[in-house]
Design a protein around this motif. Structure first.
Motif, short mmCIF file in Angstrom:
data_model
loop_
_atom_site.label_atom_id
_atom_site.label_comp_id
_atom_site.label_asym_id
_atom_site.label_seq_id
_atom_site.Cartn_x
_atom_site.Cartn_y
_atom_site.Cartn_z
N LYS A 168 0.83 -1.20 0.00
CA LYS A 168 0.00 0.00 0.00
C LYS A 168 0.86 1.26 0.00
O LYS A 168 0.52 2.26 -0.64
CB LYS A 168 -0.95 -0.01 1.19
CG LYS A 168 -2.03 -1.08 1.06
CD LYS A 168 -2.92 -1.15 2.27
CE LYS A 168 -3.96 -2.24 2.10
NZ LYS A 168 -4.94 -2.27 3.16
N ASN A 169 1.99 1.21 0.68
CA ASN A 169 2.91 2.36 0.66
C ASN A 169 3.49 2.58 -0.73
O ASN A 169 3.66 3.71 -1.17
CB ASN A 169 4.02 2.18 1.69
CG ASN A 169 3.60 2.61 3.07
OD1 ASN A 169 2.95 3.64 3.23
ND2 ASN A 169 3.95 1.83 4.07
N ARG A 170 3.78 1.49 -1.44
CA ARG A 170 4.29 1.63 -2.82
C ARG A 170 3.20 2.21 -3.73
O ARG A 170 3.48 3.05 -4.59
CB ARG A 170 4.79 0.29 -3.34
CG ARG A 170 6.13 -0.11 -2.73
CD ARG A 170 6.81 -1.24 -3.48
NE ARG A 170 6.05 -2.46 -3.55
CZ ARG A 170 6.07 -3.43 -2.62
NH1 ARG A 170 6.79 -3.29 -1.55
NH2 ARG A 170 5.36 -4.52 -2.79
N ILE A 171 1.97 1.76 -3.55
CA ILE A 171 0.85 2.32 -4.33
C ILE A 171 0.71 3.81 -4.04
O ILE A 171 0.55 4.62 -4.95
CB ILE A 171 -0.46 1.57 -4.00
CG1 ILE A 171 -0.40 0.15 -4.54
CG2 ILE A 171 -1.67 2.32 -4.57
CD1 ILE A 171 -1.51 -0.75 -4.03
N ALA A 172 0.79 4.17 -2.76
CA ALA A 172 0.65 5.58 -2.37
C ALA A 172 1.76 6.43 -2.99
O ALA A 172 1.50 7.54 -3.47
CB ALA A 172 0.67 5.71 -0.85
N PHE A 192 -7.87 3.11 3.81
CA PHE A 192 -6.52 3.22 4.35
C PHE A 192 -5.50 3.61 3.27
O PHE A 192 -4.67 4.49 3.48
CB PHE A 192 -6.10 1.93 5.04
CG PHE A 192 -4.72 2.01 5.62
CD1 PHE A 192 -4.39 2.94 6.58
CD2 PHE A 192 -3.72 1.15 5.18
CE1 PHE A 192 -3.12 3.03 7.11
CE2 PHE A 192 -2.45 1.22 5.70
CZ PHE A 192 -2.14 2.16 6.67
N THR A 193 -5.55 2.97 2.12
CA THR A 193 -4.60 3.32 1.05
C THR A 193 -4.77 4.78 0.64
O THR A 193 -3.76 5.50 0.50
CB THR A 193 -4.75 2.37 -0.15
OG1 THR A 193 -4.58 1.02 0.32
CG2 THR A 193 -3.70 2.67 -1.21
N ILE A 248 -2.03 7.81 0.46
CA ILE A 248 -1.85 8.66 -0.71
C ILE A 248 -1.91 10.13 -0.29
O ILE A 248 -1.10 10.94 -0.74
CB ILE A 248 -2.92 8.35 -1.79
CG1 ILE A 248 -2.68 6.95 -2.36
CG2 ILE A 248 -2.92 9.40 -2.89
CD1 ILE A 248 -3.81 6.43 -3.23
N ALA A 249 -2.84 10.47 0.59
CA ALA A 249 -2.96 11.86 1.06
C ALA A 249 -1.65 12.34 1.68
O ALA A 249 -1.27 13.50 1.51
CB ALA A 249 -4.10 11.97 2.07
#
Length: 145
Positions: free
Chosen positions: A79-83, A102-103, A107-108
């Protein structure tokens, strides 16, 4: 093996066999039966299993969604990589919409802070992440409660 890994293993075992017994899970994971019972309570609280006398069975439904609290512990590196990738895609945009979950909160935290940006969201948590930023305007969608 930490509690999260053990719970993931318990969930996989219940899904694989359709049910699981406390005694067998305790032996398989090398922990006390009470530890397994606590794990099953946590999994039941997250809506992933239904406890029975001496065991549990998986709860499977196409319409089922885990709680946000549970999702904050799952697949966090991914999820951190997606963000990070989503933050890079914002580019020169002046306005973006960030969904709930959460994701999107991650991103925010990755949106640019050095230039004006308007963020539209329905998520109080996402708005909270962005609220104190000098160059960011947050528009929180209203609705009926």
């Amino acid at each position: 093996m930490d509690a999260e890994e053990r719970r993931r293993g318990i969930l996989e075992a219940t899904r694989r066999t359709g049910a699981a017994e406390v005694n067998k899970l305790a032996a398989d994971f090398g922990v006390a039966r009470e530890t397994v019972r606590r794990d099953l309570r946590v999994l039941e609280d997250h809506g992933l299993v239904r406890r029975t006398h001496g065991g549990a069975y998986p709860v499977e439904s196409a319409g089922f969604e885990t709680t946000l609290a549970h999702r904050t512990t799952m697949h966090v590196p991914e999820k951190n990589r997606i963000a990070a990738a989503a933050g890079d895609l914002i580019g020169d945009a002046e306005t973006v919409f960030i969904d709930e979950g959460f994701t999107p909160q991650l991103i925010a935290a990755r949106v640019p802070v050095d230039r004006p940006l308007t963020v539209v969201t329905a998520s109080l948590a996402t708005a909270g992440v962005l609220a104190g930023r000098e160059h960011t305007t947050v528009l929180l969608l209203g609705g009926r409660v």
